[in-house]
Design an enzyme around this catalytic site. Structure first.
Site, PDB file in Angstrom:
ATOM      1  N   ARG A   1       0.807  -1.229   0.000  1.00 23.11           N
ATOM      2  CA  ARG A   1       0.000   0.000   0.000  1.00 23.11           C
ATOM      3  C   ARG A   1       0.833   1.268   0.000  1.00 23.11           C
ATOM      4  NH1 ARG A   1      -5.543  -1.054   1.778  1.00 23.11           N
ATOM      5  NH2 ARG A   1      -6.017  -2.750   0.372  1.00 23.11           N
TER       6      ARG A   1
ATOM      7  N   ARG B   1      -3.778   6.322   0.022  1.00 28.23           N
ATOM      8  CA  ARG B   1      -4.252   7.541   0.674  1.00 28.23           C
ATOM      9  C   ARG B   1      -3.244   8.261   1.558  1.00 28.23           C
ATOM     10  NH1 ARG B   1      -9.916   5.013   2.422  1.00 28.23           N
ATOM     11  NH2 ARG B   1      -8.413   3.343   2.699  1.00 28.23           N
TER      12      ARG B   1
ATOM     13  N   ARG C   1      -7.156  10.769  -7.459  1.00 28.21           N
ATOM     14  CA  ARG C   1      -8.298   9.860  -7.313  1.00 28.21           C
ATOM     15  C   ARG C   1      -9.635  10.589  -7.154  1.00 28.21           C
ATOM     16  NH1 ARG C   1      -9.044   5.262  -4.970  1.00 28.21           N
ATOM     17  NH2 ARG C   1     -11.169   5.896  -5.404  1.00 28.21           N
TER      18      ARG C   1
ATOM     19  N   ASP D   1      -6.366  -4.014  -7.519  1.00 26.80           N
ATOM     20  CA  ASP D   1      -6.944  -4.568  -6.301  1.00 26.80           C
ATOM     21  C   ASP D   1      -7.172  -6.054  -6.515  1.00 26.80           C
ATOM     22  OD1 ASP D   1      -8.207  -3.456  -3.605  1.00 26.80           O
ATOM     23  OD2 ASP D   1      -9.372  -5.171  -4.276  1.00 26.80           O
TER      24      ASP D   1
ATOM     25  N   TYR E   1     -14.182 -12.964   0.655  1.00 23.69           N
ATOM     26  CA  TYR E   1     -14.981 -11.815   0.220  1.00 23.69           C
ATOM     27  C   TYR E   1     -16.248 -12.262  -0.512  1.00 23.69           C
ATOM     28  CZ  TYR E   1     -11.504  -8.337   1.570  1.00 23.69           C
ATOM     29  OH  TYR E   1     -10.668  -7.536   2.295  1.00 23.69           O
TER      30      TYR E   1
HETATM   31  O1  CP3 Z   1       0.205   0.023  -3.056  1.00 23.59           O
HETATM   32  C1  CP3 Z   1      -0.266  -1.127  -3.122  1.00 23.59           C
HETATM   33  O2  CP3 Z   1      -0.120  -1.989  -2.221  1.00 23.59           O
HETATM   34  C2  CP3 Z   1      -0.923  -1.540  -4.432  1.00 23.59           C
HETATM   35  C3  CP3 Z   1      -2.274  -1.562  -4.526  1.00 23.59           C
HETATM   36  C4  CP3 Z   1      -3.187  -2.496  -3.761  1.00 23.59           C
HETATM   37  C5  CP3 Z   1      -4.484  -2.089  -3.409  1.00 23.59           C
HETATM   38  N1  CP3 Z   1      -5.159  -3.172  -2.933  1.00 23.59           N
HETATM   39  C6  CP3 Z   1      -4.992  -0.736  -3.598  1.00 23.59           C
HETATM   40  C7  CP3 Z   1      -6.148  -0.318  -2.803  1.00 23.59           C
HETATM   41  C8  CP3 Z   1      -3.058  -3.828  -3.417  1.00 23.59           C
HETATM   42  C9  CP3 Z   1      -1.846  -4.727  -3.535  1.00 23.59           C
HETATM   43  C10 CP3 Z   1      -4.316  -4.237  -2.898  1.00 23.59           C
HETATM   44  C11 CP3 Z   1      -4.619  -5.606  -2.503  1.00 23.59           C
HETATM   45  C12 CP3 Z   1      -5.750  -5.840  -1.596  1.00 23.59           C
HETATM   46  N2  CP3 Z   1      -7.028  -5.373  -1.694  1.00 23.59           N
HETATM   47  C13 CP3 Z   1      -5.712  -6.728  -0.505  1.00 23.59           C
HETATM   48  C14 CP3 Z   1      -4.502  -7.514  -0.107  1.00 23.59           C
HETATM   49  C15 CP3 Z   1      -3.561  -6.647   0.653  1.00 23.59           C
HETATM   50  C16 CP3 Z   1      -3.974  -6.368   2.070  1.00 23.59           C
HETATM   51  O3  CP3 Z   1      -4.162  -5.198   2.372  1.00 23.59           O
HETATM   52  O4  CP3 Z   1      -4.062  -7.335   2.833  1.00 23.59           O
HETATM   53  C17 CP3 Z   1      -6.970  -6.741   0.093  1.00 23.59           C
HETATM   54  C18 CP3 Z   1      -7.388  -7.522   1.312  1.00 23.59           C
HETATM   55  C19 CP3 Z   1      -7.805  -5.890  -0.670  1.00 23.59           C
HETATM   56  C20 CP3 Z   1      -9.245  -5.587  -0.464  1.00 23.59           C
HETATM   57  C21 CP3 Z   1      -9.392  -4.136  -0.218  1.00 23.59           C
HETATM   58  N3  CP3 Z   1      -9.420  -3.190  -1.226  1.00 23.59           N
HETATM   59  C22 CP3 Z   1      -9.503  -3.448   1.024  1.00 23.59           C
HETATM   60  C23 CP3 Z   1      -9.522  -4.113   2.374  1.00 23.59           C
HETATM   61  C24 CP3 Z   1      -9.563  -2.075   0.736  1.00 23.59           C
HETATM   62  C25 CP3 Z   1      -9.585  -0.920   1.709  1.00 23.59           C
HETATM   63  C26 CP3 Z   1     -10.903  -0.268   1.847  1.00 23.59           C
HETATM   64  C27 CP3 Z   1     -10.750   1.122   2.456  1.00 23.59           C
HETATM   65  O5  CP3 Z   1     -11.190   2.081   1.808  1.00 23.59           O
HETATM   66  O6  CP3 Z   1     -10.193   1.220   3.553  1.00 23.59           O
HETATM   67  C28 CP3 Z   1      -9.521  -1.944  -0.662  1.00 23.59           C
HETATM   68  C29 CP3 Z   1      -9.509  -0.683  -1.426  1.00 23.59           C
HETATM   69  C30 CP3 Z   1      -8.165  -0.253  -1.839  1.00 23.59           C
HETATM   70  N4  CP3 Z   1      -7.286  -1.040  -2.531  1.00 23.59           N
HETATM   71  C31 CP3 Z   1      -7.590   1.029  -1.656  1.00 23.59           C
HETATM   72  C32 CP3 Z   1      -6.338   1.005  -2.275  1.00 23.59           C
HETATM   73  C33 CP3 Z   1      -5.350   2.122  -2.418  1.00 23.59           C
HETATM   74  C34 CP3 Z   1      -8.246   2.193  -0.968  1.00 23.59           C
HETATM   75  C35 CP3 Z   1      -9.255   2.778  -1.904  1.00 23.59           C
HETATM   76  C36 CP3 Z   1      -9.185   4.250  -2.039  1.00 23.59           C
HETATM   77  O7  CP3 Z   1      -8.094   4.857  -1.985  1.00 23.59           O
HETATM   78  O8  CP3 Z   1     -10.255   4.838  -2.311  1.00 23.59           O
END
Ligand code: CP3
Length: 349
Positions: free
Chosen positions: A32, A36, A45, A81, A156
C-alpha cells in the site's frame, strides 16, 4: 513464452534478494505504498471510484509511479486490487471507501459457484497496457505484480464483504468440501491468469496476497487452502519470476505458505524475522516486517526497530524490507521516505 522485463530490473536488488543472491543493500518497498497516505494520490483519485481507477491505464500508471518518485523505494507495486479480476469475469461487486470489497450477491450455492468463469487475457487488455507502460517508465526499478489468494478471495465472495469471523466461509469449507474446492479451484485459475498477464507484460516479481489466511488452523489450511494457492503460484512458475507469498497473522502457516511454491515468504509484524527463520528452517528468503503502526512512533523508537529488522534480516537467505501489512492512510509520507533512506544506509555493503 517470452516476457518483457528489462534486464536491469531482472538484476535489481529486489529480484536478487528474492533469489537469495548477494545485494548491494537491502531492497525496500511497502505494501500500500500507493494510496491515501499520499496527497498526490488523493488529488488524482478525486471523483473516480476505486474499481474504475484500476481499469484506467493513465491513472494506474501515474498512481503506481507516485511512491517510487517520492520515496525512492526499490520496487513498484502494480496499482490494482485483488477483486479486479473477479469484476473482470462478471462478479457483481464494488469497492466501498472505508469498507473494502462488497459483493452484491454472496456466493453460497452450487449455482453461484458455477457462474464464476475463467479469466482470459482479453478480459483485461488494460492491465497488459498499464504494465507495459509502467515497465518502460520504471527502467531499472522492478514492478511487482500481484493477485489475491483463493482463500482471501473466497472469503470476500462467500461473506459478501469484509468479515471478522469468516463464519460463512468456514461453514462452506467444512459443510460442503466439494463445493468449496470447486470455488477455490476457479479462484486459483483466475488469480493465476491475472498474475500471468502481469508477468507476460513485464512484471519482474509477483506477490500472492492471502491476507486473511491467518484465521485458519494449520490443519484447515493444509486440507482446504494450500493446494489452491499452490495452483495460483504454479501458473507463473515457467516465467521464472520470484513469487512472494504473504498473509496477515500467518505465523503458524509460514512453512506451509513456503511449500505452496513461494520463493519468498512474507512475514507480518507479529512474528520476528528471527522466529520466522527458525520456523521455516531458513529455507526461504523473507520479506517484512515493520509494524505499520510504528510509522507513527517517535523517530528514535522507529529507528531502533528498523535497525533490528535489518540486522535480523542478515541471517536470512535473502531479505526484502517491507511492512508487516499495508501503509495506513494517516501515515506521514515523509516518515516513509526516511525509513527507505535508513534501510539503505544501514544495509549498504
Ligand atoms: O500500493 C499497493 O499496495 C498496491 C495496490 C493495492 C491495493 N489493494 C490498492 C487499494 C493492493 C496490492 C491491494 C490488494 C488488496 N485489496 C488486498 C490484499 C492486501 C492487504 O491489504 O491485505 C486486500 C485484502 C484488498 C481488499 C481491499 N481493497 C480493502 C480491504 C480495501 C480498503 C478499503 C478502504 O477504503 O479502507 C480496498 C480498497 C483499496 N485497494 C484502496 C487502495 C489504495 C483504498 C481505496 C481508495 O483509496 O479509495
Amino acid at each position: 513464452m517470452t516476457t518483457s522485463q528489462t534486464p536491469a530490473a531482472v538484476d535489481s536488488p529486489l529480484v536478487r534478494a528474492a533469489r537469495g543472491l548477494d545485494v548491494p543493500f537491502t531492497p525496500v518497498w511497502f505494501m500500500r505504498q500507493a494510496g491515501r497516505s499520499l496527497p498526490e494520490y488523493r488529488a488524482i483519485r478525486e471523483g473516480t471510484g476505486m474499481l474504475e481507477a484500476c481499469r484506467r491505464p493513465e491513472l494506474v500508471t501515474e498512481i503506481t509511479l507516485q511512491p517510487v518518485r517520492r520515496h525512492g523505494v526499490d520496487a513498484a507495486i502494480f496499482f490494482s486490487d485483488i477483486v479486479v479480476p473477479l469484476a473482470a469475469v462478471g462478479v457483481d461487486l464494488d469497492i466501498v471507501p472505508g469498507v473494502g470489497p462488497v459483493v452484491e450477491r454472496p456466493v453460497r450455492t452450487r449455482a453461484d459457484v458455477e457462474r464464476i468463469r475463467d479469466l482470459v487475457p482479453d478480459d483485461v487488455p488494460d492491465i497488459d497496457e498499464s504494465v507495459r507502460t509502467l515497465v518502460a517508465e520504471l527502467g531499472p526499478t522492478p514492478l511487482v505484480g500481484f493477485a489475491g489468494a483463493p482463500f482471501t478471495l473466497a472469503s470476500y465472495l462467500v461473506e459478501g464483504g469484509p468479515s471478522r469471523n469468516h463464519e460463512h466461509t468456514k461453514a462452506l469449507m467444512h459443510g460442503d468440501p466439494a463445493l468449496w474446492h470447486d470455488l477455490c479451484a476457479r479462484l486459483a485459475r483466475i488469480s493465476g491468469a491475472f498474475l500471468r498477464v502481469q508477468v507476460e507484460a513485464g512484471a519482474s516479481a509477483v506477490q500472492l496476497f492471502d491476507s486473511w489466511a491467518g484465521v485458519l488452523s494449520r490443519a484447515d489450511y493444509s486440507h482446504y487452502v494450500q493446494e489452491h494457492s499452490t495452483e495460483a503460484l504454479a501458473a507463473v512458475a515457467d516465467l521464472e519470476v520470484p513469487r512472494i507469498h504473504f498473509g496477515v497473522g500467518t505465523g503458524e502457516l509460514l512453512t506451509l505458505m513456503g511449500l505452496a511454491g513461494a520463493d519468498v515468504v512474507g512475514v507480518d509484524y507479529r512474528v520476528s524475522l528471527t522466529d520466522a527463520l527458525e520456523r521455516t528452517g531458513g529455507r526461504w528468503p523473507l520479506q517484512g516486517n515493520l509494524d505499520p503502526a510504528m510509522l507513527f512512533a517517535p523517530w528514535k523508537a522507529l529507528e531502533q526497530r528498523v535497525h533490528e529488522i535489518v540486522e535480523e534480516g542478515r541471517s536470512a537467505p535473502g531479505h526484502i524490507f517491507n511492512l508487516g501489512h499495508g501503509v495506513l492512510p494517516e501515515t506521514d509520507p515523509d516518515v516513509v521516505t526516511r525509513v527507505v533512506e535508513l534501510v539503505h544506509e544501514l544495509s549498504a555493503r
